[in-house]
Design an enzyme around this catalytic site. Sequence first.
Site, PDB file in Angstrom:
ATOM      1  CE  LYS A 206      31.762  81.436  31.089  1.00 53.09           C
ATOM      2  NZ  LYS A 206      32.528  80.701  31.459  1.00 53.09           N
ATOM      3  CE  LYS A 259      33.381  82.349  27.627  1.00 49.41           C
ATOM      4  NZ  LYS A 259      33.710  81.176  28.678  1.00 49.41           N
TER       5      LYS A 259
HETATM    6  C1  PBG Z   1      34.193  77.266  31.515  1.00 48.92           C
HETATM    7  C2  PBG Z   1      34.164  78.096  30.363  1.00 48.92           C
HETATM    8  C3  PBG Z   1      33.255  77.905  29.208  1.00 48.92           C
HETATM    9  C4  PBG Z   1      33.818  78.546  28.155  1.00 48.92           C
HETATM   10  C5  PBG Z   1      34.974  78.949  28.550  1.00 48.92           C
HETATM   11  N1  PBG Z   1      35.182  78.595  29.976  1.00 48.92           N
HETATM   12  C6  PBG Z   1      31.880  77.203  29.174  1.00 48.92           C
HETATM   13  C7  PBG Z   1      30.973  77.505  29.715  1.00 48.92           C
HETATM   14  O1  PBG Z   1      30.789  78.711  30.569  1.00 48.92           O
HETATM   15  O2  PBG Z   1      29.779  76.944  29.771  1.00 48.92           O
HETATM   16  C8  PBG Z   1      33.187  78.481  26.695  1.00 48.92           C
HETATM   17  C9  PBG Z   1      34.265  78.981  25.895  1.00 48.92           C
HETATM   18  C10 PBG Z   1      33.806  78.839  24.497  1.00 48.92           C
HETATM   19  O3  PBG Z   1      32.663  78.313  24.218  1.00 48.92           O
HETATM   20  O4  PBG Z   1      34.637  79.021  23.480  1.00 48.92           O
HETATM   21  N2  PBG Z   1      33.191  77.914  32.689  1.00 48.92           N
END
Ligand code: PBG
Length: 338
Positions: A206, A259
């Site tokens: 991520k 992601k």
């Molecule tokens: C929580 C999380 C996030 C997303 C999913 N889980 C936000 C982030 O990391 O700032 C983003 C999902 C999306 O943008 O649809 N940590």
Amino acid sequence: MSIHDMPRSIVPDPAHRLRRFRRTASLRELVRETRLHPRQLVAPIFVQSGRRQRAPISSMPGVSRLSPDEVVSEAQRLAQLDVGGLILFGLPADKDAIGTGAWIEDGIVQETLLRLREADLDLVLIADTCLCEYTDHGHCGPLDGHGAVINDEAIRSLAQTAVSQARAGADIVAPSAMMDGQVAAIRAGLDAKGFADTSILAYAAKTASAFYGPFREAADSAPAFGDRRGYQMDPANRREAMREMAIDVEEGADALLVKPALPSLDILARAHDRFDLPIGAYQVSGEYAQIEAAAQLGWIDRRRTHLEASTAIVRAGASFVITYAAANLAAWLREGNG
Ligand code: PBG
């Protein structure tokens, strides 16, 4: 010299004619390599307290924050459309410095999971396991004096959160905090509390992505200061992404998540080659918002673009796709996308 001056004797007839299989819709269908199925789609759901509430999110057309009763109605609709599952994100009534709302027994996600279990739908129930929606500073764990997340405390809170989500009925917990050791901590916590059968979907690769913008409005989880580059990955690094994934596999992940999705297709493809466990991709809020915004302006075809994006994600190696377009995609797929 114009092309029409080129004598036929100079330009050879093509030896290979790939257009033969593109001639009709039925020929194209016959040789299609990637088929999207509603069952491989997962819908993200934002839940907040209240009753009979649907609060639209301006930067994500068609997506709302729902109260728990509305989540159940939405889940029924998703099941009817043959969507594979849903992933829950909670908006707690109260926030604090450590994110207590993430793991309390009557937390918003826990309450919603219990209701969904009761509804007994044919849907996989996934809980996002993170603290940023629950901390008043918006970071993914408790902070030290310098504003950095304390890794080894965060993973204990994440383990506790995962256990509470499993207890409330989650089939899968999905740690997204990008803390080192979070998968091992969660596996140990789940096993110790009698949830050996609860799966872990590790948000392994991520990145600190600009594409999360609309989500932070939706989940009210924008960091109050700084950014997440101290724990989320640098989008420039593919080899590091492989290492993140290998570590999560070793720590006991049952499936891996990449992601964002379209910006990470190379990582997805390589992960599919390297690891023999299910791999999912999260088409994040900004990816969805881009398509919706351009479609609203009449610049692209909404349906075809969504179908193409999700198909590309599956083609690259995803077994399943988390996408805000899940319900629409399922409906379109049912109509046939030839
Ligand atoms: C929580 C999380 C996030 C997303 C999913 N889980 C936000 C982030 O990391 O700032 C983003 C999902 C999306 O943008 O649809 N940590």
